[in-house]
Motif scaffolding. Structure first.
Motif, mmCIF file in Angstrom:
data_model
loop_
_atom_site.group_PDB
_atom_site.id
_atom_site.type_symbol
_atom_site.label_atom_id
_atom_site.label_comp_id
_atom_site.label_asym_id
_atom_site.label_seq_id
_atom_site.Cartn_x
_atom_site.Cartn_y
_atom_site.Cartn_z
ATOM 1 N N ARG A 217 0.826 -1.210 0.000
ATOM 2 C CA ARG A 217 0.000 0.000 0.000
ATOM 3 C C ARG A 217 0.862 1.263 0.000
ATOM 4 N NH1 ARG A 217 -4.458 0.734 3.810
ATOM 5 N NH2 ARG A 217 -5.454 1.574 1.958
ATOM 6 N N ASN A 218 2.168 1.050 -0.217
ATOM 7 C CA ASN A 218 3.120 2.171 -0.277
ATOM 8 C C ASN A 218 3.048 3.038 0.985
ATOM 9 O OD1 ASN A 218 5.188 3.610 -1.504
ATOM 10 N ND2 ASN A 218 3.779 5.079 -2.449
ATOM 11 N N ILE A 219 3.001 2.370 2.143
ATOM 12 C CA ILE A 219 2.954 3.067 3.428
ATOM 13 C C ILE A 219 4.367 3.136 3.999
ATOM 14 C CG2 ILE A 219 2.107 2.948 5.810
ATOM 15 C CD1 ILE A 219 -0.420 1.629 4.748
ATOM 16 N N ARG A 220 4.794 4.338 4.343
ATOM 17 C CA ARG A 220 6.127 4.546 4.900
ATOM 18 C C ARG A 220 6.104 4.334 6.415
ATOM 19 N NH1 ARG A 220 4.718 8.563 1.831
ATOM 20 N NH2 ARG A 220 4.460 9.995 3.587
ATOM 21 N N CYS A 221 7.010 3.524 6.911
ATOM 22 C CA CYS A 221 7.105 3.258 8.356
ATOM 23 C C CYS A 221 8.385 3.867 8.890
ATOM 24 C CB CYS A 221 7.096 1.748 8.613
ATOM 25 S SG CYS A 221 5.584 0.938 8.078
ATOM 26 N N SER A 222 8.279 4.591 9.999
ATOM 27 C CA SER A 222 9.462 5.270 10.531
ATOM 28 C C SER A 222 9.332 5.475 12.029
ATOM 29 C CB SER A 222 9.642 6.626 9.835
ATOM 30 O OG SER A 222 8.526 7.465 10.115
ATOM 31 N N ILE A 223 10.436 5.886 12.626
ATOM 32 C CA ILE A 223 10.464 6.318 14.031
ATOM 33 C C ILE A 223 10.578 7.833 14.030
ATOM 34 C CG2 ILE A 223 11.760 6.232 16.190
ATOM 35 C CD1 ILE A 223 12.520 3.378 15.514
#
Length: 349
Positions: A217-223
């Motif tokens: 789903r082209n979701i960016r995951c980050s802190i």
């Protein structure tokens, strides 16, 4: 000022006997003009009246009050209660007894309301449970009946139906496993194996494990920027990994395409660490927020089933965090996003 509102039986008896004996003594003194006779009549009348009135009160009134108290406690009197009935209750005024009964009535009323709420919750839970099982069972039944009716002769159809049957069986297995997980968490059968570990490392590992779903789903995951510095917590690492996995998977399901999931980690009071996961998805309306951690509760039943899941993920997360002696919270706005967080103990030496 002398008050008669909370007189004990003894005080009430003495007060009533005095009121009776004084006019009698005065009358005798007026008739005889002998103060000694009047005094003796005062004492005799007071003592006789006191004993008679006290006997009547204790025999016909406080004996009934004792029965009321026994009914309130709804149990055979223990030695402690018998002592209470014998020595403490007779010292109480009628107004104090009334307050005790009113307090008991309020407690029973609150308990009845709680029982009604629990009964409504139980009925809703059973309805949801039946519905969750009914859907895959009926689907399996339909596929099997179709195969037995002749569809097995067509290899392509039989393979597709068996694959669909397998998926529904998997759904039922996952449902049973999640229910078993919650039951063991509630009963304390799953001990926590606490250890010190860096929470950001587990967040990154969970991001990586779910990268196929988030990338789809082209979701960016980050802190979050400023939260990258390693912070050590003291908890069950695998259980917290399960919590993060459920929360990130939910954020990926309900977050918007081309969106983002951001994890934040903060030290709070030196003894606790706050972990939050935020998405910029569709959000949750305010009326649903108090109930999202309930079993099977879905804010949108049709849409929730379309994206899969048993409806128990957040309930499991809540039980795991509560087993750590901590709590979860949620903030959300429609069309803006959702933030779900929890606290953990900081590093223990």
């Amino acid at each position: 000022m002398f008050k008669t509102k909370n007189l004990s039986p003894q005080q009430l008896s003495a007060f009533t006997a005095l009121i009776l004996s004084l006019p009698i003594a005065v009358g005798i003194w007026v008739l005889t003009w002998d103060w000694l006779v009047a005094l003796v009549s005062l004492v005799v009348t007071f003592i006789g009246g006191y004993l008679l009135i006290r006997f009547v009160l204790e025999s016909f009134i406080y004996r009934k009050i004792k029965l009321i108290y026994k009914f309130i406690y709804q149990t055979k009197a223990t030695k402690r209660e018998e002592t209470y009935y014998k020595y403490i209750l007779p010292q109480k005024g009628i107004d104090e007894v009334r307050k005790d009964v009113e307090q008991w009535a309020e407690q029973r009323s609150a308990e009845i309301e709680l029982l009604k709420t629990n009964e409504a919750y139980r009925k809703e839970f059973l309805q949801n449970l039946a519905h969750e099982f009914k859907t895959p069972i009926f689907a399996i039944q339909g596929y099997v009946d179709t195969l037995l009716s002749g569809a097995m002769e067509n290899p392509e159809v039989s393979k597709r139906f068996l694959e669909n049957t397998s998926r529904n069986v998997d759904r039922m297995v996952n449902l049973v496993q999640d229910l078993d997980e919650i039951s063991r968490l509630e009963s304390g059968e799953q001990p926590l194996n606490k250890e010190n570990f860096v929470i950001q490392d587990v967040i990154r590992e969970t991001y990586e494990a779910l990268s196929i779903k988030t990338n789809a789903r082209n979701i960016r995951c980050s802190i979050k920027k400023g939260c990258e510095s390693p912070i050590t917590v003291f908890a069950d690492k695998e259980k917290i990994r399960q919590v993060l996995n459920n929360l990130i998977e939910n954020a990926a399901k309900y977050g918007k395409k081309d969106g983002s999931i951001v994890a934040s980690v903060y030290k709070t009071d030196g003894r606790h660490v706050l972990i939050e996961l935020s998405d910029d998805g569709i959000g949750i309306s305010e009326e649903h927020l108090p109930r999202i951690f309930e079993r099977f509760y879905r804010t949108d039943r049709g849409r929730s089933r379309d994206v899969g899941g048993t409806g128990l993920g957040l309930a499991i997360c809540k039980h795991i965090i509560e087993a750590h002696g901590q709590a979860m919270h949620v903030r959300s706005k429609l069309d803006i996003g959702t933030t779900i967080g929890f606290t953990l103990d900081a590093r223990k030496e």
